[in-house]
Design a protein around this motif. Structure first.
Motif, PDB file in Angstrom:
ATOM      1  N   VAL A  44       0.953  -1.261   0.048  1.00  0.00           N
ATOM      2  CA  VAL A  44       0.210   0.048  -0.065  1.00  0.00           C
ATOM      3  C   VAL A  44       0.927   1.346  -0.039  1.00  0.00           C
ATOM      4  CG1 VAL A  44      -1.406   1.306   1.580  1.00  0.00           C
ATOM      5  CG2 VAL A  44      -2.113  -1.145   0.972  1.00  0.00           C
ATOM      6  N   PHE A  45       0.647   2.115  -0.882  1.00  0.00           N
ATOM      7  CA  PHE A  45       1.240   3.537  -0.833  1.00  0.00           C
ATOM      8  C   PHE A  45       0.303   4.555  -0.728  1.00  0.00           C
ATOM      9  CE2 PHE A  45       0.478   2.932  -5.387  1.00  0.00           C
ATOM     10  CZ  PHE A  45       0.536   4.183  -5.762  1.00  0.00           C
ATOM     11  N   ARG A  46       0.594   5.807  -0.456  1.00  0.00           N
ATOM     12  CA  ARG A  46      -0.005   7.029  -0.450  1.00  0.00           C
ATOM     13  C   ARG A  46       0.513   8.104  -1.249  1.00  0.00           C
ATOM     14  NH1 ARG A  46      -2.273   8.279   5.389  1.00  0.00           N
ATOM     15  NH2 ARG A  46       0.007   8.884   5.651  1.00  0.00           N
ATOM     16  N   PRO A  47       0.187   8.873  -2.000  1.00  0.00           N
ATOM     17  CA  PRO A  47       0.817   9.860  -2.671  1.00  0.00           C
ATOM     18  C   PRO A  47       1.211  11.065  -1.473  1.00  0.00           C
ATOM     19  CG  PRO A  47      -1.224   9.615  -3.730  1.00  0.00           C
ATOM     20  CD  PRO A  47      -1.229   8.707  -2.572  1.00  0.00           C
ATOM     21  N   GLY A  48       2.540  11.766  -2.241  1.00  0.00           N
ATOM     22  CA  GLY A  48       3.104  12.676  -1.129  1.00  0.00           C
ATOM     23  C   GLY A  48       3.831  12.223   0.236  1.00  0.00           C
ATOM     24  N   GLU A  49       3.880  10.964   0.339  1.00  0.00           N
ATOM     25  CA  GLU A  49       4.663   9.995   1.257  1.00  0.00           C
ATOM     26  C   GLU A  49       6.032   9.298   0.994  1.00  0.00           C
ATOM     27  OE1 GLU A  49       3.932  10.152   4.406  1.00  0.00           O
ATOM     28  OE2 GLU A  49       1.688  10.813   4.862  1.00  0.00           O
ATOM     29  N   VAL A  50       6.843   9.500   1.774  1.00  0.00           N
ATOM     30  CA  VAL A  50       7.876   8.421   1.685  1.00  0.00           C
ATOM     31  C   VAL A  50       7.335   7.005   1.563  1.00  0.00           C
ATOM     32  CG1 VAL A  50      10.088   7.526   2.343  1.00  0.00           C
ATOM     33  CG2 VAL A  50       9.614   9.686   2.933  1.00  0.00           C
ATOM     34  N   GLY A 132      16.994   0.091 -17.279  1.00  0.00           N
ATOM     35  CA  GLY A 132      15.483   0.656 -16.780  1.00  0.00           C
ATOM     36  C   GLY A 132      14.604  -0.039 -16.833  1.00  0.00           C
ATOM     37  N   ALA A 133      14.478  -1.100 -15.672  1.00  0.00           N
ATOM     38  CA  ALA A 133      13.517  -2.006 -15.387  1.00  0.00           C
ATOM     39  C   ALA A 133      12.157  -1.004 -15.302  1.00  0.00           C
ATOM     40  CB  ALA A 133      13.576  -2.778 -14.296  1.00  0.00           C
ATOM     41  N   ARG A 134      11.113  -1.245 -15.506  1.00  0.00           N
ATOM     42  CA  ARG A 134       9.836  -0.653 -15.549  1.00  0.00           C
ATOM     43  C   ARG A 134       8.967  -1.286 -14.332  1.00  0.00           C
ATOM     44  NH1 ARG A 134      10.733   4.509 -17.634  1.00  0.00           N
ATOM     45  NH2 ARG A 134      11.419   4.304 -19.886  1.00  0.00           N
ATOM     46  N   ILE A 135       8.400  -0.753 -13.456  1.00  0.00           N
ATOM     47  CA  ILE A 135       7.920  -1.322 -12.342  1.00  0.00           C
ATOM     48  C   ILE A 135       6.630  -0.402 -12.075  1.00  0.00           C
ATOM     49  CG2 ILE A 135       9.694  -1.984 -10.993  1.00  0.00           C
ATOM     50  CD1 ILE A 135       9.639   0.080  -9.100  1.00  0.00           C
ATOM     51  N   GLN A 136       5.240  -0.720 -11.741  1.00  0.00           N
ATOM     52  CA  GLN A 136       4.094  -0.163 -11.607  1.00  0.00           C
ATOM     53  C   GLN A 136       3.398  -0.961 -10.304  1.00  0.00           C
ATOM     54  OE1 GLN A 136       1.498  -0.421 -15.017  1.00  0.00           O
ATOM     55  NE2 GLN A 136       0.243   1.174 -14.232  1.00  0.00           N
ATOM     56  N   PRO A 137       2.860  -0.246  -9.535  1.00  0.00           N
ATOM     57  CA  PRO A 137       2.171  -0.850  -8.383  1.00  0.00           C
ATOM     58  C   PRO A 137       0.881  -1.353  -8.633  1.00  0.00           C
ATOM     59  CG  PRO A 137       1.916   1.535  -8.261  1.00  0.00           C
ATOM     60  CD  PRO A 137       2.822   1.167  -9.300  1.00  0.00           C
ATOM     61  N   PRO A 138       0.224  -2.488  -8.121  1.00  0.00           N
ATOM     62  CA  PRO A 138      -1.134  -2.741  -8.422  1.00  0.00           C
ATOM     63  C   PRO A 138      -2.070  -1.890  -8.162  1.00  0.00           C
ATOM     64  CG  PRO A 138      -0.298  -3.946  -6.733  1.00  0.00           C
ATOM     65  CD  PRO A 138       0.920  -3.310  -7.139  1.00  0.00           C
ATOM     66  N   ALA A 139      -3.056  -1.878  -8.620  1.00  0.00           N
ATOM     67  CA  ALA A 139      -4.151  -0.496  -8.553  1.00  0.00           C
ATOM     68  C   ALA A 139      -4.726  -0.824  -7.239  1.00  0.00           C
ATOM     69  CB  ALA A 139      -5.295  -0.861  -9.716  1.00  0.00           C
ATOM     70  N   PHE A 142      -3.186   1.740  -3.993  1.00  0.00           N
ATOM     71  CA  PHE A 142      -3.330   3.058  -3.903  1.00  0.00           C
ATOM     72  C   PHE A 142      -4.373   3.442  -2.813  1.00  0.00           C
ATOM     73  CE2 PHE A 142      -5.087   7.014  -5.185  1.00  0.00           C
ATOM     74  CZ  PHE A 142      -4.104   7.916  -5.442  1.00  0.00           C
ATOM     75  N   VAL A 143      -3.656   4.415  -1.706  1.00  0.00           N
ATOM     76  CA  VAL A 143      -4.515   5.016  -0.785  1.00  0.00           C
ATOM     77  C   VAL A 143      -4.497   6.753  -1.216  1.00  0.00           C
ATOM     78  CG1 VAL A 143      -4.880   5.560   1.561  1.00  0.00           C
ATOM     79  CG2 VAL A 143      -4.192   3.231   0.786  1.00  0.00           C
ATOM     80  N   PRO A 144      -5.814   7.186  -1.049  1.00  0.00           N
ATOM     81  CA  PRO A 144      -5.699   8.960  -1.437  1.00  0.00           C
ATOM     82  C   PRO A 144      -5.205   9.650  -0.508  1.00  0.00           C
ATOM     83  CG  PRO A 144      -7.958   7.723  -1.771  1.00  0.00           C
ATOM     84  CD  PRO A 144      -7.108   6.497  -1.291  1.00  0.00           C
ATOM     85  N   ILE A 145      -4.802  10.660  -0.799  1.00  0.00           N
ATOM     86  CA  ILE A 145      -4.037  11.525  -0.061  1.00  0.00           C
ATOM     87  C   ILE A 145      -4.452  12.001   1.288  1.00  0.00           C
ATOM     88  CG2 ILE A 145      -4.454  13.669  -0.918  1.00  0.00           C
ATOM     89  CD1 ILE A 145      -1.372  14.228  -0.886  1.00  0.00           C
ATOM     90  N   ASP A 146      -5.811  11.872   1.316  1.00  0.00           N
ATOM     91  CA  ASP A 146      -6.585  12.487   2.518  1.00  0.00           C
ATOM     92  C   ASP A 146      -7.119  11.298   3.471  1.00  0.00           C
ATOM     93  OD1 ASP A 146      -8.336  11.559   0.668  1.00  0.00           O
ATOM     94  OD2 ASP A 146      -9.993  13.007   0.795  1.00  0.00           O
ATOM     95  N   LYS A 147      -6.346  10.027   3.320  1.00  0.00           N
ATOM     96  CA  LYS A 147      -7.069   9.080   4.142  1.00  0.00           C
ATOM     97  C   LYS A 147      -5.965   8.538   5.081  1.00  0.00           C
ATOM     98  CE  LYS A 147     -10.384   8.745   1.247  1.00  0.00           C
ATOM     99  NZ  LYS A 147     -11.610   9.274   1.728  1.00  0.00           N
ATOM    100  N   GLY A 148      -6.187   8.204   6.230  1.00  0.00           N
ATOM    101  CA  GLY A 148      -5.230   7.640   7.012  1.00  0.00           C
ATOM    102  C   GLY A 148      -4.833   6.320   7.006  1.00  0.00           C
TER     103      GLY A 148
END
Length: 831
Positions: A44-50, A132-139, A142-148
């Motif tokens: 899980v990842f959230r935009p704007g975060e490490v 240049g290996a390409r990586i992409q997270p599974p959909a 993704f956790v929106p930026i305004d969620k804890g």
């Protein structure tokens, strides 16, 4: 970044060529295979975060090879940060590697990232081994930026999901909380990263049914995460001792855990636990359980040591949960195994059990309760189209950016230039001709015109030189925290450090590269990250630069491209203050902090005085005093002896705080609080007429927002206009007590839909001091204006030439707990 815009079309083309979307499969080029195993802890990842990623690397080289592996992440200006680490790869032997990088707030699940591998010799990158290996997270990650976010090491979510049960007028969010909290479960100890910043996004980490970390690096990451403000919660099993309590050397965290083994009590009836688990008085069915007891209040058994304090106790005094602080964070041990049998009965309920553990005040309403409120006669739930609900984002990028933005200075320069040019046109044109004609000197008009042009040209060049900064400049907004150590606290072996979170703008007048760093203390892993406001439109340069961040050396020391413009950063620092900068608030030894009995009212009263050695006066001071007396947990409404499916409606100020307390501002007549031993500040209070804390929070922060112009349901009052200083100050205070702000109202009052406000945040989660409002303490917050940052920031190895900004000082003083207040209400047996 502010400055030249370049050619936007060319910039867009260059940007597009940097990010060619390719399938997220493993890439095999020549010598090294790169595979993505995790994108974000727990996937899980959230935009704007490490964000942490774990890679699996396999070499086909014949000999062991030193490599540098880098994850390429763009910043707000379009420059590529190469966030990497060194590793040695052997032929055919897979190695796993964690990398960390700050994600821009604009990323989406469709964003594709590049990972590159270079051979490393003599500390320098040589030939490329993986192009240049390409990586992409599974959909789903993704956790929106305004969620804890809360992490669970183990399988069961233990009804923490109550914090994101959608329904009612909030539709996709909980109706009784200001923000939704996502729970990431199924994490195993081997899934944990080896650096604390990989865990930074989580408000808490709950550990249940999983063994302790078997490797030192993840354990040290957990330790640093807690020291910097995180919360580690350990659920103890009914049998066994996996954490080695009372034993030495069993885990990498044994020095932070109790040194004695809790007692095992069997045959405990579920009804005895209901006051701390549920809003219901009676369980669906009674079962016998085994619990771990740490102490019996008023009895002879006591296994609490190593600075732990009782957190939850049954009515008979048996303590079943304990907690201690570690630096700016805390560790909680819970002696009730939240088993499948318990969970199947809907226990525990988050707003009764988890609110106390996490330090929250929100209501949690389950889907069945929401449906019952809708179908009830009269309807109990606020209508979807009521139009009495306002949403305000208090944690928005503009909250800080408006204080950091250098464009205001540029706008003043443009205004001066426009005025000067208008005066020039007037004097060189009709105005000058008129003056010459009045004096009969029209024949000298060309000479006058040339002289005017020369004078204004010289003035223009001179003003440019005067307005352009001569050296590096920093503008900052910094939150500086300190947890004081009371005189009776025996933790002298632990260093007493300060913590700072800072948003700042750096202006470098030259071109080329500039080294930006934090002078960190040994073994402390500070962060220095590029930052952009979540809603800011990116302003990218056509000439894309690159910079290397060697995570193995320090993520707070690297060179960046410099273009005589301003760049924004975020810093997270922990360490001792430089004595030349100043010293923190401290207790006046002649008037120590204490709780007395007011002879007039018979109620507890705070007494004591403070002094400080900060580099300037403190203004906008508020004091928050949290007492020992606990508030009443939510309970189901009743008709006679029958429980209804919903809770009782709360007062305008909301439900009781977890602990009762008071909040008051420094008397304006006293003026600023200046430094020095002779300038003591008496925090005796609360002053006469002060409301209880829940009402003070409502009146100071919520009522004004509710009175604002109503907007349609779902609309958002965003920070699209500059904030006045008073409202900005309140927003920063609200971020400090976010989970104790008056919860949104979702109960109808008769046939009336009440006005309410929902307060969102996209940043500033590390500023939340809410867990402190769940225990006795004193919190003092004040503003130190127009002073340098307390963080030891270095530009090319030296302090910046000019540093000024706002430091919000937050001083916390723990008070001793009254164990009798920890006892739960009495419960009755099931008939």
């Amino acid at each position: 970044m502010t400055g030249p815009q370049g050619l936007p079309v060319l910039a867009a083309l260059i940007w597009a060529t940097q990010w060619t979307v390719t399938p997220p499969a493993a890439a095999q080029v020549d010598d090294v295979t790169v595979e993505l195993e995790q994108f974000g802890v727990g996937g899980v990842f959230r935009p704007g975060e490490v964000t942490a990623i774990r890679l699996k690397l396999t070499s086909s080289l014949k000999e062991p090879t030193n490599c540098f592996v880098q994850w390429e992440v763009p910043n707000a200006e379009g420059d590529i940060g190469e966030w990497g680490r060194s590793i040695t790869l052997s032929a055919g032997a897979p190695r796993r590697l964690w990398l960390y990088a700050p994600l821009p707030p604009t990323v989406t699940p469709q964003t594709v990232w590049s990972v590159r591998v270079f051979e490393e010799r003599d500390g320098k990158r040589r030939r490329e081994l993986e192009r240049g290996a390409r990586i992409q997270p599974p959909a789903p990650s993704f956790v929106p930026i305004d969620k804890g976010l809360i992490a669970v090491v183990g399988k069961n979510k233990m009804h923490l999901t109550d914090y994101h049960t959608p329904g009612g007028w909030r539709r996709s969010s909980p109706p009784g909380a200001h923000e939704e909290t996502r729970v990431v479960s199924g994490i195993t100890p081997r899934d944990l990263p080896d650096r604390w910043e990989g865990l930074k996004a989580f408000e808490a980490i709950v550990w249940s049914g999983a063994p302790p970390p078997a490797r030192e690096d993840p354990a040290q990451a957990l330790r640093e995460y807690v020291r910097r403000g995180g919360h580690l919660i350990l659920i103890l099993p009914q049998a066994g001792n996996p954490w080695g309590l009372g034993m030495v050397g069993q885990t990498y965290l044994d020095d932070l855990l109790p040194q004695q083994v809790p007692r095992t009590d069997e045959g405990v009836h579920l009804w005895e636990l209901m006051p701390i688990l549920s809003k219901r008085a009676v369980p669906p069915r009674d079962i016998e359980m085994t619990i771990r007891v740490f102490k019996v209040i008023g009895g002879g058994f006591n296994a609490i040591d190593n600075h732990y304090e009782p957190l939850l106790a049954l009515a008979d005094g048996r303590v079943v949960a304990i907690q201690r602080t570690v630096g700016f964070g805390r560790i909680t041990l819970i002696g009730i195994e939240l088993s499948e049998q318990l969970l199947s009965m809907g226990l525990p309920e988050a707003d009764v059990f988890w609110n106390r553990v996490l330090g929250r005040r929100s209501d949690t309403v389950r889907s069945g309760q929401l449906q019952a409120m809708v179908t009830a006669e009269p309807r109990q739930l606020v209508r979807d189209n009521a139009g009495t609900i306002r949403e305000v984002t208090i944690g928005d990028g503009r909250l800080f950016e408006e204080m950091l933005d250098k464009r205001s200075q540029a706008q003043l320069g443009l205004l001066a230039a426009a005025v000067g040019f208008a005066v020039y046109l007037l004097l060189a044109g009709p105005g000058g001709f008129f003056l010459l004609k009045q004096r009969g000197l029209v024949r000298h008009s060309w000479l006058a015109f040339a002289a005017t042009a020369a004078i204004f040209t010289a003035m223009a060049w001179g003003s440019v030189r005067l307005l352009r900064p001569k050296g590096t400049e920093v503008r900052h907004v910094t939150f500086l925290d300190h947890v004081a150590r009371p005189a009776d606290d025996p933790r002298y072996e632990e260093p007493l450090l300060q913590r700072a979170a800072s948003w700042f703008t750096l202006y470098v007048p030259g071109y080329g590269t500039t080294r930006v760093s934090i002078e960190s203390e040994p073994k402390l892993k500070d962060l220095l990250l590029p930052w952009a406001a979540p809603e800011k439109v990116a302003e990218r340069f056509p000439n894309v630069g690159r910079y290397v961040v060697d995570l193995g050396r320090s993520p707070a020391d690297y060179e960046i491209p410099a273009r005589a413009t301003a760049t924004q950063f975020y810093a997270h620092w922990m360490g001792p203050l430089d004595p030349q900068w100043g010293s923190m608030i401290r207790v006046d030894p002649n008037d120590p902090i204490r709780v007395e009995t007011d002879p007039r009212t018979g109620r507890p009263r705070l007494a004591g005085s403070l002094i400080h050695g900060l580099p300037g006066p403190l203004t906008k001071l508020i004091v928050i005093w949290i007492g020992n007396k606990r508030g009443r947990p939510p309970r189901l409404a009743t008709i006679g002896n029958q429980e209804l499916p919903w809770t009782t409606s709360s007062l305008p100020a909301g439900r009781d705080m977890l602990n009762f307390g008071s909040m008051w501002a420094r008397d304006a007549q006293l003026g600023p609080w200046y430094p020095g031993a002779g300038n003591t500040y008496s925090i005796a209070g609360p002053p006469r007429g002060t409301k209880e804390l829940a009402e003070s929070i409502f009146l100071r922060y919520i009522q004004e927002e509710q009175r604002s112009v109503r907007i349609p349901l779902g609309g958002v009052s965003s920070l699209t206009r500059p904030l006045d200083p008073g409202r900005r100050t309140k927003f920063m205070e609200m971020l400090s007590i976010y989970h104790h702000l008056t919860p949104p109202k979702y109960h109808r009052i008769g046939a009336v839909d009440p006005e309410t406000v929902v307060l969102g945040r996209k940043l500033g989660r590390e500023l939340d001091l809410s867990p402190w409002l769940a225990r006795p303490c004193v919190i003092v917050i004040g503003h130190l204006a127009d002073r340098p940052t307390p963080i030891p920031l270095r530009i090319d190895g030296k302090p910046p030439a000019t540093v000024k900004g706002l430091t919000v000082v937050r001083w916390i003083y723990p008070l001793p707990p009254d164990e009798e207040q920890v006892r739960a209400a009495k419960a009755g047996p099931v008939e």
